[in-house]
Design a protein around this motif. Structure first.
Motif, short mmCIF file in Angstrom:
data_model
loop_
_atom_site.label_atom_id
_atom_site.label_comp_id
_atom_site.label_asym_id
_atom_site.label_seq_id
_atom_site.Cartn_x
_atom_site.Cartn_y
_atom_site.Cartn_z
N VAL A 34 65.17 35.36 21.18
CA VAL A 34 65.10 35.94 19.73
C VAL A 34 65.98 35.36 18.93
N HIS A 35 67.11 34.58 19.44
CA HIS A 35 68.22 34.05 18.58
C HIS A 35 68.27 32.52 18.30
N ASP A 36 67.34 31.87 19.10
CA ASP A 36 67.33 30.53 19.17
C ASP A 36 66.12 30.02 19.08
N PRO A 37 65.67 29.47 17.91
CA PRO A 37 64.27 28.79 17.97
C PRO A 37 64.25 27.70 18.83
N ALA A 38 65.23 27.13 18.99
CA ALA A 38 64.98 25.72 19.56
C ALA A 38 64.90 25.96 21.05
N ALA B 31 61.36 27.16 21.91
CA ALA B 31 60.28 25.99 21.92
C ALA B 31 60.40 25.16 23.36
N GLU B 32 61.57 25.00 23.59
CA GLU B 32 61.90 24.31 24.85
C GLU B 32 61.40 25.18 26.16
N PHE B 33 61.76 26.44 26.14
CA PHE B 33 61.36 27.47 27.17
C PHE B 33 59.95 27.41 27.28
N LEU B 34 59.12 27.25 26.20
CA LEU B 34 57.72 27.41 26.09
C LEU B 34 57.12 25.99 26.94
N LEU C 280 63.69 30.50 35.39
CA LEU C 280 64.21 32.06 34.66
C LEU C 280 65.66 31.82 34.88
N TYR C 281 66.15 31.75 36.15
CA TYR C 281 67.45 31.90 36.38
C TYR C 281 68.69 30.77 35.55
N GLU C 282 67.86 29.60 35.76
CA GLU C 282 68.63 28.66 34.94
C GLU C 282 68.69 28.52 33.44
N ARG C 283 67.56 28.89 32.90
CA ARG C 283 67.48 29.15 31.44
C ARG C 283 68.14 30.57 31.00
N SER C 284 68.54 31.33 31.86
CA SER C 284 69.18 32.90 31.59
C SER C 284 70.82 32.55 30.74
N HIS D 89 52.98 35.45 36.28
CA HIS D 89 53.87 34.43 35.44
C HIS D 89 53.71 34.02 34.53
N ARG D 90 52.39 33.75 34.12
CA ARG D 90 52.18 33.45 32.68
C ARG D 90 52.43 34.62 31.69
N ASP D 91 52.22 35.70 31.97
CA ASP D 91 52.50 36.76 31.19
C ASP D 91 53.94 37.13 30.91
N ILE D 92 54.66 36.86 32.00
CA ILE D 92 56.09 37.01 32.12
C ILE D 92 56.74 35.91 31.04
N HIS D 93 56.22 34.56 31.33
CA HIS D 93 56.61 33.53 30.38
C HIS D 93 56.42 33.90 28.95
N ARG D 94 55.27 34.04 28.61
CA ARG D 94 54.78 34.25 27.19
C ARG D 94 55.60 35.47 26.76
N THR D 95 55.42 36.32 27.40
CA THR D 95 56.39 37.57 26.87
C THR D 95 58.00 37.38 26.43
#
Length: 229
Positions: free
Chosen positions: A103-107, A110-113, A146-150, A187-193
């Motif tokens: 929500v707060h970090d566009p960069a 983009a990297e998460f996607l 997900l754990y790492e990027r949290s 997994h895809r739905d979770i990632h996209r959401t």
């Protein structure tokens, strides 16, 4: 207090080898683990095998049947539920934190996607290959992502001991519950959401995903080995 005894490196190697063989399904539930045979097969003495067995019993992967010796433990329903309860809390927290960062970090978003899509594509290829070990490895990688990027390093550190047990449970789900394609769509739905910053929706999807996997393993008709033979 008792002195701390360091586990010899060879014993750790034996532990990892046997642990992975159990988790990946090479050593199936009910397999009689004769220490002399294992030592000969691994090219070591009995001592590191004995030390590895103590660790495997602590992991819930090996059990002892008195004078009959050691066996690969069946998948235990209660142990599975207990571990999934902890896993659910960790995955919910990771999803929430990732979505809040998006929500707060566009960069970050983009990297998460981009990075998530690479894992998803690799996971779908592994599933299509029919090699359960590879598909489960990619499943673990997605959740570890997900754990790492949290942003909270304690999530991965807390989850790490669970994965040894859960890897074999996840292979069992693929083998007996036929959820492979559903898992990767979820997994895809979770990632996209999460990438869209939909915090509560992301947490809800993760909850459905974990609870669905737990329910599938508990309902699956898994052969029960006869350890009295």
């Amino acid at each position: 207090m008792k002195p701390i005894v360091e586990i010899p490196n060879r014993a750790e190697q034996v532990y990892i080898s046997i642990r992975d063989s159990i988790c990946e399904g090479t050593l199936t539930p009910g397999t009689h683990l004769v220490q002399e045979r294992l030592a000969a097969r691994l090219g070591v003495s009995r001592q590191p095998v004995q030390q590895a067995m103590a660790l495997l019993r602590n992991d819930g992967l090996v059990l002892e049947r008195g004078s009959r010796g050691l066996y690969v433990a069946p998948v235990d329903a209660a142990a599975t539920v207990h571990r999934y309860q902890i896993r659910l809390g960790l995955d919910q927290l990771a999803a929430r934190l990732c979505a809040q960062r998006a929500v707060h970090d566009p960069a970050f978003r983009a990297e998460f996607l981009a990075d998530g899509n690479r894992i998803l594509e690799a996971g779908e290829r592994a599933l299509a290959s029919g090699i359960h070990r590879d598909a489960v490895a990619m499943d673990v990688e997605f959740h570890s992502f997900l754990y790492e990027r949290s942003g909270n390093p304690m999530i991965a550190a807390t989850a790490e001991p669970l994965w040894h047990y859960l890897r074999r449970v996840m292979i069992t789900v693929i083998t007996y519950a036929d959820r492979g394609s559903l898992v990767w769509q979820q997994h895809r739905d979770i990632h996209r959401t999460i990438a869209a910053g939909q915090v509560e929706r992301g947490v809800a999807l993760v909850t459905d995903h974990i609870e669905g996997a737990e329910d599938a393993i508990l309902r699956a008709e898994i052969p029960v080995p006869d350890l009295d033979d």
